[in-house]
Design a protein around this motif. Structure first.
Motif, short mmCIF file in Angstrom:
data_model
loop_
_atom_site.label_atom_id
_atom_site.label_comp_id
_atom_site.label_asym_id
_atom_site.label_seq_id
_atom_site.Cartn_x
_atom_site.Cartn_y
_atom_site.Cartn_z
N LYS A 236 0.83 -1.20 0.00
CA LYS A 236 0.00 0.00 0.00
C LYS A 236 0.86 1.25 0.00
O LYS A 236 0.59 2.22 -0.74
CB LYS A 236 -0.91 -0.02 1.23
CG LYS A 236 -1.93 1.09 1.25
CD LYS A 236 -2.87 0.94 2.44
CE LYS A 236 -3.92 2.05 2.47
NZ LYS A 236 -4.82 1.91 3.65
N VAL A 237 1.91 1.26 0.80
CA VAL A 237 2.82 2.42 0.87
C VAL A 237 3.49 2.65 -0.48
O VAL A 237 3.56 3.78 -0.97
CB VAL A 237 3.87 2.22 1.98
CG1 VAL A 237 4.95 3.30 1.89
CG2 VAL A 237 3.23 2.22 3.36
N CYS A 238 3.94 1.56 -1.10
CA CYS A 238 4.64 1.67 -2.39
C CYS A 238 3.70 2.14 -3.49
O CYS A 238 4.07 2.95 -4.35
CB CYS A 238 5.25 0.33 -2.77
SG CYS A 238 6.59 -0.18 -1.69
N HIS A 239 2.51 1.62 -3.46
CA HIS A 239 1.54 1.94 -4.51
C HIS A 239 1.25 3.44 -4.56
O HIS A 239 1.03 4.01 -5.64
CB HIS A 239 0.26 1.14 -4.28
CG HIS A 239 -0.54 0.93 -5.54
ND1 HIS A 239 -1.46 1.84 -6.00
CD2 HIS A 239 -0.53 -0.09 -6.44
CE1 HIS A 239 -2.00 1.39 -7.11
NE2 HIS A 239 -1.46 0.22 -7.42
N LYS A 240 1.24 4.07 -3.40
CA LYS A 240 0.99 5.51 -3.33
C LYS A 240 2.15 6.31 -3.91
O LYS A 240 1.97 7.42 -4.41
CB LYS A 240 0.75 5.93 -1.88
CG LYS A 240 -0.58 5.42 -1.31
CD LYS A 240 -0.73 5.87 0.13
CE LYS A 240 -2.02 5.37 0.75
NZ LYS A 240 -2.16 5.79 2.17
N GLN A 241 3.36 5.74 -3.83
CA GLN A 241 4.56 6.48 -4.25
C GLN A 241 4.89 6.30 -5.73
O GLN A 241 5.56 7.14 -6.33
CB GLN A 241 5.77 6.01 -3.43
CG GLN A 241 5.70 6.36 -1.95
CD GLN A 241 5.67 7.87 -1.73
OE1 GLN A 241 4.70 8.40 -1.21
NE2 GLN A 241 6.72 8.56 -2.15
N ILE A 242 4.38 5.23 -6.32
CA ILE A 242 4.78 4.88 -7.68
C ILE A 242 3.92 5.62 -8.70
O ILE A 242 2.69 5.69 -8.55
CB ILE A 242 4.68 3.35 -7.88
CG1 ILE A 242 5.67 2.64 -6.95
CG2 ILE A 242 4.95 2.96 -9.33
CD1 ILE A 242 5.51 1.15 -6.91
N HIS A 243 4.56 6.11 -9.74
CA HIS A 243 3.84 6.78 -10.82
C HIS A 243 2.93 5.78 -11.53
O HIS A 243 3.26 4.60 -11.64
CB HIS A 243 4.86 7.37 -11.82
CG HIS A 243 4.24 8.32 -12.79
ND1 HIS A 243 3.70 7.90 -13.98
CD2 HIS A 243 4.06 9.67 -12.74
CE1 HIS A 243 3.21 8.94 -14.64
NE2 HIS A 243 3.42 10.04 -13.91
N LYS A 244 1.80 6.26 -12.02
CA LYS A 244 0.80 5.36 -12.60
C LYS A 244 1.32 4.62 -13.83
O LYS A 244 0.82 3.55 -14.19
CB LYS A 244 -0.46 6.14 -12.96
CG LYS A 244 -0.27 7.20 -14.02
CD LYS A 244 -1.58 7.91 -14.33
CE LYS A 244 -1.40 8.98 -15.41
NZ LYS A 244 -2.68 9.66 -15.73
#
Length: 523
Positions: A416-424
Motif C-alpha cells: 500500500k505504501v509503495c503503490h501511493k509512491q509509484i507513478h501510474k
C-alpha cells in the motif's frame, strides 16, 4: 335466365372457387405454415359458402327458394368478417384469446339463427319479398333491428382489420409491406362494396359483395406465392423476435429505425414507437453521446461498448449484419448482447490469474507478461527500461516472532505504501515472498535510484501498527537498467537487479544499490 344474371352467377362462382382453392391449398401445405393457417382456412371456407350460396340463390324461381339460399348464405357470410379480423390479428401478433373469439363469433351465430327463424319474429327482415319489377330471383327487403346489429358488426370487423393494418404500416419492414397491401385491399374491397350496397349504389335486388370477392382471392394468392405469406411474415416476430434475450434493432437501407424487439426496449428505455422512421444516429446520440466508438459502416463486425444507461453500468456487445436480398442491401441488423456478467467473470478470472491475492498488486506472472512487452518497446524506441527489485529487511524474523498473520499485514502495508509512491505508468508487482519489483519505462538508472530512495524512506517512516504492536520496517533495493542490446532478455535485467539487491543487503540493508557493467555501487 338473362345474360346479366349469368354474368353475376359466373362472378359469384369464380369467387367461391378461388376461395375454395385457397382453403384447400393452405390446408394441404399446413405443415409448412404457422398457426395462422387455421384462421385463414376458416375465413376462406366461410367466404366459399357465402359465394356459392349467393350463386345458387340467383337461380331461385320463387320466394321459398330465395329464403332457403339466404339461410345457407348466413352459414358463411356473417362469420367471414370476424374470422377475417381474427386472421389479421394473428398475422400482426395481436393476442387472440378465447374470450375475444367468442365475442366476435357470437353475433354471427345469432344472425344465422335469426335468419333461419325470421318468419316467426321478423327481427332480421321485417319483410322479404320478390322484387315486383324484376321478379325472382331478385328480392326486396325491409331491414329489422337485428339486421342493423348484424350489419354494424360485419362492417365494424372489416374496418377494425383495415385500421390495424394501417397502424402497423410504419413499423413494418419494407420486405413485409407487399403482404400488408394485399391484406389491406382484401378488407377494403368487400367493405366498400357492402357500403355501396347499403346506400343503394349497386344493382338492385341482390347482394353484390360475392361478385368482388374473386379480387381479394387473387390478392391473397399473389401474397402467398410471391411474398411468402404465412412463411415469412410479421407474426414470426411475435414468436421469435420479441422472445429472444438479445436486443435486436432493424434499420432500413438509409439507416432509419424500422423495428426493435422487447429486449432492446428493456436495454434502452428511451426507445419508443415515436422514433420509428428516424435516423439511427440521431436516436443513438440520445442513448449514448460517445458516437465515435460505434459506426454503422462496420458491417459484419462485433464491437464492445459500455453504456451508462440510468447509471446501470451495463456492458453490451454490439454486432452488425447487413440485411440483403441477393446482392442488394436492404437494411442493417444490430444485435446487442448484454455481457456484463461475462465481463465480471472475466475480470474475476483476470484478477485471480494476474493479481496477487494478498496484496492485490500484479503477481510475478503478470509482471513478466507486461514487462516483457515494455522491454520490446524500449528496444524498438531505443529508450531505457529500469528495474527496481526490493525486499523487506528481516521479514523472516517478523514471521517467526509475531506469526504469519502479522507477516501478511506487513506485506499488505508495504504494498500500500509503495503503490501511493509509484507513478501510474510504472509497473509494480509482488515478485515472490517478501520481494517486490518495479519497472520504469523511458527513465535511466539514475531516475530509478531516486524513485527507490523515495520508497525506501517512505517505508522506513511508516511503521506497521496492528492492534497494540508497532513494527518498524526497512527495505533493501537493487536497481538495474537495460543495456539496449537487442539480445538482452528480461531475465538478464532482473538478474542484474538481483545482484545489486544482494550487495545492498550485504552492506547493511536499508539502502539502494545500482548495477553497472558487472559491478555495484551504493547510492
Amino acid at each position: 335466365m338473362t345474360s346479366q344474371l349469368t354474368t353475376y352467377i359466373t362472378l359469384f362462382c369464380t369467387s367461391g372457387i378461388l376461395n375454395l382453392y385457397l382453403c384447400i391449398y393452405v390446408y394441404l401445405k399446413r405443415h409448412q405454415y404457422t398457426n395462422i393457417k387455421n384462421s385463414f382456412s376458416l375465413y376462406c371456407l366461410s367466404i366459399t359458402i357465402y359465394c356459392f350460396a349467393a350463386a345458387f340463390g340467383l337461380t331461385a324461381s320463387n320466394l321459398q327458394e330465395i329464403k332457403l339460399w339466404t339461410i345457407v348464405q348466413y352459414i358463411g357470410m356473417p362469420f367471414s368478417s370476424p374470422l377475417g379480423l381474427l386472421f389479421i390479428m394473428q398475422y400482426l401478433g395481436v393476442k387472440v384469446t378465447k374470450k375475444r373469439v367468442i365475442l366476435l363469433l357470437s353475433i354471427p351465430f345469432i344472425s344465422l339463427i335469426m335468419v333461419a327463424t325470421n318468419d316467426f319474429h321478423h327481427l332480421h327482415y321485417k319483410e322479404l319479398v320478390v322484387d315486383p319489377a324484376l321478379g325472382a330471383p331478385y328480392s326486396v327487403i325491409e331491414i329489422g333491428i337485428w339486421y342493423l346489429v348484424h350489419g354494424m358488426h360485419t362492417f365494424g370487423c372489416m374496418l377494425a382489420a383495415f385500421l390495424l393494418l394501417i397502424l402497423r404500416w410504419k413499423e413494418t419492414a419494407k420486405m413485409y409491406r407487399p403482404q400488408i397491401i394485399a391484406l389491406m385491399f382484401g378488407q377494403l374491397v368487400p367493405m366498400v362494396t357492402a357500403f355501396l350496397y347499403l346506400i343503394g349504389a349497386t344493382p338492385p335486388g341482390f347482394d353484390p359483395v360475392p361478385m368482388v370477392l374473386w379480387l381479394t382471392s387473387i390478392l391473397y394468392l399473389w401474397a402467398i406465392s410471391s411474398s411468402r405469406l404465412f412463411t415469412v411474415m410479421p407474426i414470426a416476430k411475435n414468436a421469435i423476435f420479441h422472445s429472444i434475450s438479445d436486443g435486436v434493432i432493424v434499420l432500413d437501407e438509409e439507416n432509419h429505425l424500422i423495428e426493435y424487439n422487447e429486449a432492446s426496449k428493456r436495454m434502452f428505455p428511451r426507445l419508443n414507437k415515436t422514433l420509428l422512421g428516424k435516423d439511427f444516429y440521431t436516436i443513438w446520440q440520445d442513448i449514448d453521446e460517445d458516437l465515435e466508438e460505434f459506426s454503422l459502416d462496420k458491417v459484419d463486425t462485433s464491437q464492445e461498448m459500455k453504456f451508462e444507461i440510468e447509471a446501470s453500468g451495463k456492458i453490451y456487445q454490439i454486432r452488425t449484419s447487413p440485411l440483403q436480398h441477393g446482392d442488394e442491401k436492404k437494411g442493417l441488423l444490430i444485435i446487442l448482447t448484454e455481457i456484463t456478467e461475462l465481463k465480471r467473470l472475466q475480470s474475476q478470472l483476470e484478477q485471480q490469474a494476474y493479481f496477487d491475492e494478498l496484496t492485490q498488486v500484479y503477481n510475478r506472472r503478470a509482471f513478466f507478461q507486461h514487462c516483457g512487452q515494455k522491454l520490446i518497446d524500449a528496444k524498438e524506441n531505443q529508450t531505457p527500461l529500469t528495474i527496481i527489485l526490493f525486499d523487506i529487511d528481516y521479514f523472516k524474523k517478523v514471521n517467526d516472532t509475531y506469526g504469519h498473520l502479522i507477516g501478511d499485514h506487513l506485506l499488505k502495508h508495504v504494498a500500500k505504501v509503495c503503490h501511493k509512491q509509484i507513478h501510474k505508468n510504472a509497473l509494480f508487482a509482488r515478485y515472490g515472498g517478501e520481494e517486490f519489483v518495479i519497472a520504469i519505462e523511458g527513465d535511466a538508472a539514475t531516475k530509478g535510484v531516486a524513485v527507490a530512495n523515495e520508497i525506501r524512506m517512505k517505508i522506513a517512516s511508516e511503521p506497521l501498527a496492528v492492534d497494540d504492536l508497532v513494527i518498524s520496517i526497512t527495505a533493501s533495493f537493487g536497481v538495474a537498467q537495460s543495456s539496449g542490446d537487442l539480445d538482452e532478455t528480461l531475465t538478464q535485467v532482473l538478474s542484474n537487479a538481483d545482484l545489486a539487491l544482494y550487495e545492498a543487503k550485504e552492506e547493511g540493508r536499508n539502502r539502494v544499490h545500482v548495477y553497472s557493467e558487472g559491478k555495484q555501487f551504493t547510492s
